[in-house]
Design a protein around this motif. Structure first.
Motif, short mmCIF file in Angstrom:
data_model
loop_
_atom_site.label_atom_id
_atom_site.label_comp_id
_atom_site.label_asym_id
_atom_site.label_seq_id
_atom_site.Cartn_x
_atom_site.Cartn_y
_atom_site.Cartn_z
N VAL A 152 -7.42 1.65 -5.39
CA VAL A 152 -6.36 1.48 -6.38
C VAL A 152 -6.23 2.77 -7.19
CG1 VAL A 152 -6.69 -1.02 -6.57
CG2 VAL A 152 -7.92 0.50 -8.12
N ASN A 153 -5.06 2.97 -7.75
CA ASN A 153 -4.85 4.06 -8.69
C ASN A 153 -3.82 3.63 -9.71
OD1 ASN A 153 -2.35 4.37 -7.49
ND2 ASN A 153 -2.83 6.30 -6.49
N VAL A 203 -1.39 0.46 -9.87
CA VAL A 203 -1.39 -0.42 -11.04
C VAL A 203 -0.30 0.04 -12.00
CG1 VAL A 203 -2.75 -1.14 -13.04
CG2 VAL A 203 -3.84 -0.94 -10.80
N HIS A 204 0.43 -0.94 -12.57
CA HIS A 204 1.51 -0.66 -13.52
C HIS A 204 1.39 -1.55 -14.75
CE1 HIS A 204 4.10 1.64 -10.72
NE2 HIS A 204 3.60 0.83 -9.80
N ALA A 205 1.80 -1.02 -15.89
CA ALA A 205 1.94 -1.80 -17.10
C ALA A 205 3.28 -2.54 -17.04
CB ALA A 205 1.89 -0.90 -18.33
N VAL A 213 0.84 -1.20 0.00
CA VAL A 213 0.00 0.00 0.00
C VAL A 213 0.88 1.25 0.00
CG1 VAL A 213 -0.24 0.10 2.52
CG2 VAL A 213 -2.04 1.03 1.06
N GLN A 214 0.42 2.27 -0.72
CA GLN A 214 1.12 3.56 -0.75
C GLN A 214 0.73 4.38 0.47
OE1 GLN A 214 -0.57 4.32 -4.83
NE2 GLN A 214 1.48 5.20 -5.07
N SER A 215 1.41 5.47 0.69
CA SER A 215 1.09 6.35 1.82
C SER A 215 -0.32 6.92 1.70
CB SER A 215 2.11 7.48 1.93
OG SER A 215 2.12 8.24 0.74
#
Length: 67
Positions: A54-55, A17-19, A9-11
């Motif tokens: 998610v982002n 999500v990444h390609a 998890v981010q702050s």
């Protein structure tokens, strides 16, 4: 394009999500394969099956890329 979601998890409280081509994609043990998608928006929807928040990565999942 193949897409992945970061398990960590981010702050901000979301999972990114990444390609597969992204320079910022996390190492294999720290990501979940989401599948092959035409757009990053489809990958974001798939990521919601794993995490509530998610982002998309600003470098590889930009919903409005420059033309």
């Amino acid at each position: 394009m193949k897409y992945f979601v970061n398990k960590e998890v981010q702050s901000s409280g979301s999972h990114q999500v990444h390609a597969s081509r992204c320079l910022w994609i996390p190492d294999s043990p720290k990501r979940i394969y989401l599948g092959d998608f035409e757009t990053s928006q489809e990958a974001l929807e798939a990521a919601k099956q794993h995490f509530e928040k998610v982002n998309g990565c600003i470098y590889c999942c930009n919903p409005n890329p420059a033309k």
